[in-house]
Write a protein that holds these residues in place. Structure first.
Motif, short mmCIF file in Angstrom:
data_model
loop_
_atom_site.label_atom_id
_atom_site.label_comp_id
_atom_site.label_asym_id
_atom_site.label_seq_id
_atom_site.Cartn_x
_atom_site.Cartn_y
_atom_site.Cartn_z
N PRO A 341 0.81 -1.22 0.00
CA PRO A 341 0.00 0.00 0.00
C PRO A 341 0.84 1.27 0.00
N ALA A 342 2.11 1.16 0.41
CA ALA A 342 2.97 2.34 0.45
C ALA A 342 3.17 2.93 -0.94
N PHE A 343 2.98 2.09 -1.97
CA PHE A 343 3.23 2.58 -3.33
C PHE A 343 1.99 3.14 -4.00
N GLN A 344 0.85 3.09 -3.29
CA GLN A 344 -0.38 3.63 -3.88
C GLN A 344 -0.58 5.05 -3.38
N HIS A 345 -0.30 5.99 -4.23
CA HIS A 345 -0.39 7.38 -3.80
C HIS A 345 -1.67 8.02 -4.31
N GLY A 346 -1.96 9.14 -3.71
CA GLY A 346 -3.02 9.97 -4.22
C GLY A 346 -4.42 9.50 -3.86
N SER A 347 -5.38 9.92 -4.66
CA SER A 347 -6.78 9.68 -4.33
C SER A 347 -7.19 8.26 -4.69
N GLY A 348 -8.41 7.92 -4.38
CA GLY A 348 -8.93 6.60 -4.74
C GLY A 348 -8.58 5.53 -3.76
N VAL A 349 -8.10 5.92 -2.58
CA VAL A 349 -7.70 4.93 -1.56
C VAL A 349 -8.89 4.05 -1.20
N GLU A 350 -10.09 4.68 -1.16
CA GLU A 350 -11.28 3.94 -0.72
C GLU A 350 -11.59 2.77 -1.63
N HIS A 351 -11.16 2.85 -2.89
CA HIS A 351 -11.50 1.78 -3.82
C HIS A 351 -10.25 1.07 -4.31
N ALA A 352 -9.15 1.19 -3.53
CA ALA A 352 -7.90 0.60 -3.98
C ALA A 352 -8.03 -0.91 -4.05
N SER A 353 -7.36 -1.48 -5.02
CA SER A 353 -7.36 -2.93 -5.15
C SER A 353 -6.13 -3.49 -4.44
N ALA A 354 -6.32 -4.64 -3.80
CA ALA A 354 -5.20 -5.27 -3.10
C ALA A 354 -4.66 -6.43 -3.91
N MET A 355 -5.02 -6.46 -5.19
CA MET A 355 -4.61 -7.59 -6.03
C MET A 355 -3.10 -7.63 -6.20
N PRO A 356 -2.47 -8.77 -5.87
CA PRO A 356 -1.02 -8.83 -6.08
C PRO A 356 -0.66 -8.98 -7.55
N HIS A 357 0.51 -8.52 -7.90
CA HIS A 357 1.05 -8.67 -9.24
C HIS A 357 1.69 -10.05 -9.33
N TRP A 358 1.81 -10.61 -10.54
CA TRP A 358 2.43 -11.94 -10.62
C TRP A 358 3.88 -11.91 -10.15
N LEU A 359 4.51 -10.74 -10.24
CA LEU A 359 5.89 -10.65 -9.75
C LEU A 359 5.98 -10.86 -8.24
N ASP A 360 4.87 -10.55 -7.53
CA ASP A 360 4.86 -10.77 -6.07
C ASP A 360 4.97 -12.25 -5.73
N LEU A 361 4.67 -13.11 -6.69
CA LEU A 361 4.83 -14.55 -6.48
C LEU A 361 6.16 -15.04 -7.04
N SER A 362 6.56 -14.49 -8.17
CA SER A 362 7.76 -15.03 -8.82
C SER A 362 9.03 -14.62 -8.07
N VAL A 363 9.06 -13.44 -7.48
CA VAL A 363 10.29 -13.05 -6.76
C VAL A 363 10.50 -13.91 -5.51
N PRO A 364 9.47 -14.10 -4.66
CA PRO A 364 9.69 -15.01 -3.52
C PRO A 364 10.05 -16.42 -3.98
N LEU A 365 9.51 -16.87 -5.11
CA LEU A 365 9.86 -18.19 -5.62
C LEU A 365 11.34 -18.24 -6.00
N PHE A 366 11.77 -17.22 -6.70
CA PHE A 366 13.18 -17.14 -7.13
C PHE A 366 14.11 -17.12 -5.92
N MET A 367 13.83 -16.21 -4.98
CA MET A 367 14.73 -16.11 -3.81
C MET A 367 14.63 -17.33 -2.93
N GLY A 368 13.42 -17.89 -2.82
CA GLY A 368 13.24 -19.09 -2.01
C GLY A 368 14.04 -20.24 -2.58
#
Lengths: 403, 179
Positions: A341-368
Motif C-alpha cells: 500500500p505504500a506505493f499507492q499514492h493519491g486519491s482513490g484509496v477507498e477503492h484501492a485494489s489489493a490484487m497482487p502482481h504476478w511478480l509478487d509470487l515469482s520473486v519469492p519463488l526465485f529467492m526461495g
C-alpha cells in the motif's frame, strides 16, 4: 556413536540432494519470470523484489535468533533442530547478493531519496535517511549477521571435533550479547528497508512485528523440514512426535506474539487517531486492503491458533505441516500488506485494489529457490546431529525414544 | 466404629521416586487398574504409568475461555452501543479494536477460573476424608516417602496374592488401608 551418526547422515545425502534439485528448479523458474518482469514491468519490479527480499532475509534472521535462544536456554527441542537452524544462518551470503537490487532500486522504492520530496519533516531525518548511510548500513548489517553466523557455526564445528567443552561454553557466552546485537540490527534494518517506505510514519513496535514474524516463519520452515527428516535416522530418534509437537507449540507461541504486537500497533494508532500516524492505517483499512487485513486476522491468527492450541491436533504431523505451510504463506501476505500500500499514492484509496502482481509470487519463488538451495547444501555438509555436546546425550535420548 | 472394618486396599511404601515409578509400571502391567500413586514431588511419567493418560481439563479451559470472550465483548457492546451510548471524541459507538483488551482479559479470567473449578471437580475435591490417611506412615507422603496403593475395588484384588505381589516390588512395608 559419532561415526554411526555421521554414516547415517551421509546416507541421507541423496534425499537432501533431491530437495536441493527441486529448490534449484523452482529458483530457475522464478529467476526467469523475475528477469522477464524486470524488463517488462519495470515499475512493479522493485516493489515485488523488496517483498521477496524482506520475506527471505527474515528467515535468516529468525534462524540466528532461535539458534541463539536455544544456546542460552537449552531444551531438548533445540538439539533436534540445531543443524537446521545453523544451515538457516548460513544463507546470509546469498541474501547479501540478492539484496543488492534493492540498493540499486532505491530511487524507485524510497521517495526520501528524491531531493524534491524532502519537506520540513524529512529534512530533520536526512542525517539518518540519506543514500550513502543507507548503503553503508546495508553492508554493516550483513557484516554483523555474517559474523554471528560465522562464529556460531565455527564453534559448533569445533565441538563436533573436540571432546573438551570449551566450544559449547564459548557459544553460550557469545549468544547473550549476540542476541542483543541481532535484535538491534534487525530493528534498524526493518526501519531502513520497510518502515522508511513511508518516511513520515513511525511506529516503535514495527520492528518487533517484523522480527517476530521472521521467527514464526523460521519455526514453520523448521517444522516442515523436521517432519520430513524425522522418518529416518539419525533424527528419527531425536525428532519424536513429542519433539515435533514442541515445534508446533513454538509456532503457537509466536503466532500469538505476532498477533499481540500487530494488534498493539493497531490499537494505539487507531485510538489516538493522530494525523501523522493514522495515514498508514487509513490506506490499509480501506478498499481491498481492509479485506486483506481481515484475512490476516483469520488466517495469520485465528485458524493457526485454534489448530495449534490442541496438543492432539498439532500432534498429527499432516496438520502440523499444513499449518506451517499456511503460516509461511501468511507471512508473505502480511509483508505484502505492510509494503504494497505504500506505493499507492493519491486519491482513490477507498477503492484501492489489493490484487497482487504476478511478480509478487515469482520473486519469492526465485529467492526461495536460492535460499533453500544453499540451506540444503549446508545441511548436507555435516552430521545432522550435534556431536559431543556436553549438554545432551544422544544415546540416552535415542534409547528413551525407542521405549 | 463397627467390629469388621472394610478395606480400602493395600499400600506399599518406597524411599525413592524411581522405585515408585517402576513399581507403578509393573503393577499396571500385572493387570491392576484401580491403583493410585502418592508422591511429595511431581514425577515425570507417573501419570501414564498408572493409566492416567487422558484428561478433559483442556476442554473446560477452552469452553470457559470462549464464554469469557463472548461475555467481554458482549458486555461492552451492550453498554456502549445499546444501553448507554456516549459520544467519546467522535469515535464510533461500536469501537471494535477498543473492545479487544477487555475481551482478552475476560477470556483469560474465565479460562483460568474454568481450569481451577474444573480441576477441583475432576479431582473430586474438596474431599474431607480419604482412607489412605489411616495409615500412620502416610504422613510422610508430603515429605520424603512415595506410596503406591492397589484398591480393593480392583477386580484382580485378592488380599493374599496382592499382598505377595506388592511385597515382591522391593519397597518397605506393605500395609492394609482401612476404609
Amino acid at each position: 556413536m559419532n561415526e554411526e551418526l555421521i554414516r547415517q547422515s551421509e546416507a541421507l545425502a541423496p534425499r537432501l540432494d533431491g530437495y536441493r534439485r527441486r529448490a534449484l528448479i523452482a529458483g530457475v523458474i522464478g529467476a526467469a519470470l523475475t528477469g522477464f518482469g524486470y524488463v517488462s514491468q519495470h515499475d512493479q519490479f522493485f516493489q515485488s523484489y523488496l517483498l521477496g527480499f524482506a520475506f527471505w532475509i527474515s528467515l535468516t534472521l529468525g534462524s540466528l535468533m532461535i539458534l541463539m535462544i536455544h544456546h542460552l536456554a537449552g531444551g531438548r527441542w533445540g538439539f533436534a533442530v540445531r543443524r537446521l537452524l545453523e544451515a538457516g544462518t548460513q544463507t546470509w551470503p546469498v541474501m547479501l547478493v540478492l539484496g543488492l537490487p534493492v540498493l540499486a532500486g532505491m530511487h524507485e522504492l524510497y521517495h526520501w531519496t528524491h531531493a524534491d520530496a524532502i519537506d520540513e519533516i524529512l529534512a530533520k531525518k536526512v542525517a539518518y535517511l540519506n543514500e550513502t548511510f543507507f548503503i553503508i548500513r546495508y553492508f554493516l548489517y550483513f557484516a554483523i549477521w555474517g559474523g554471528l553466523s560465522f562464529f556460531l557455526v565455527r564453534w559448533s564445528r569445533a565441538q563436533d571435533a573436540a571432546v573438551e567443552t570449551w566450544p559449547t561454553q564459548r557459544t553460550q557466552t557469545f549468544s547473550g550479547p549476540g542476541l542483543i546485537v541481532l535484535v538491534l540490527t534487525g530493528t534498524f534494518a526493518s526501519v531502513d528497508w520497510l518502515m522508511s517506505l513511508e518516511p513520515h510514519w513511525f511506529s516503535t513496535i514495527f520492528s518487533a512485528i517484523y522480527l517476530i514474524g521472521g521467527a514464526l516463519a523460521t519455526w514453520s520452515l523448521t517444522a516442515i523440514v523436521a517432519v520430513s527428516l524425522s522418518r529416518h535416522e539419525p533424527l528419527a530418534s531425536l525428532l519424536t512426535n513429542e519433539r515435533l509437537r514442541d515445534l508446533g507449540t513454538f509456532m503457537l507461541g509466536f503466532t500469538m506474539l505476532w498477533a499481540y504486537t500487530s494488534f498493539s500497533q493497531l490499537l494505539i494508532i487507531w485510538s489516538a487517531n493522530l494525523p501523522e500516524e493514522i495515514t498508514w492505517y487509513y490506506t490499509r483499512l480501506h478498499g481491498g486492503w481492509l479485506y486483506l487485513g481481515y484475512a490476516l486476522i483469520a488466517f495469520h491468527f485465528f485458524v493457526p491458533f485454534l489448530l495449534l492450541i490442541s496438543s492432539r491436533i498439532k500432534g498429527r504431523l499432516k496438520i502440523l505441516v499444513s499449518v506451517a505451510c499456511g503460516l509461511l504463506l501468511m507471512r508473505i501476505v502480511d509483508l505484502y500488506w505492510i509494503t504494497a500500500p505504500a506505493f499507492q499514492h493519491g486519491s482513490g484509496v477507498e477503492h484501492a485494489s489489493a490484487m497482487p502482481h504476478w511478480l509478487d509470487l515469482s520473486v519469492p519463488l526465485f529467492m526461495g529457490g536460492a535460499w533453500l538451495f544453499v540451506y540444503f547444501g549446508q545441511l548436507k555438509k555435516r552430521s545432522l546431529v550435534a556431536l559431543n555436546d556436553p549438554r545432551f546425550d544422544y544415546a540416552a535420548l535415542a534409547e528413551e525414544a525407542h521405549h | 466404629m463397627s467390629q469388621t472394618r472394610d478395606t480400602h486396599g493395600l499400600m506399599v511404601e518406597f524411599e525413592k521416586p524411581e522405585e515408585l515409578l517402576e513399581a507403578a509400571q509393573r503393577t499396571y502391567a500385572e493387570g491392576y487398574r484401580k491403583i493410585d500413586a502418592y508422591s511429595p514431588l511431581p514425577i515425570h511419567g507417573l501419570g501414564a504409568a498408572i493409566g492416567f493418560t487422558h484428561t478433559n481439563l483442556p476442554i473446560a479451559t477452552f469452553v470457559c475461555g470462549v464464554i469469557g470472550a463472548i461475555c467481554g465483548y458482549g458486555l461492552q457492546y451492550w453498554v456502549h452501543v445499546i444501553e448507554y451510548p456516549i459520544n467519546i471524541a467522535g469515535r464510533p459507538f461500536h469501537s471494535g479494536p477498543m473492545f479487544i483488551p477487555v475481551t482478552f482479559e475476560l477470556t483469560i479470567l474465565f479460562a483460568a477460573l474454568g481450569t481451577l473449578i474444573g480441576l477441583f471437580l475432576l479431582n473430586g475435591l474438596p474431599q474431607p476424608y480419604h482412607p489412605v490417611f489411616n495409615v500412620p506412615a502416610f504422613a510422610r507422603a508430603s515429605q520424603d516417602r512415595f506410596f503406591l496403593c492397589i484398591e480393593a475395588e480392583d477386580p484382580n484384588y485378592d488380599t493374599a496374592t496382592t499382598r505377595a505381589f506388592l511385597q515382591g516390588l522391593g519397597g518397605l512395608d506393605v500395609t492394609e488401608v482401612e476404609a
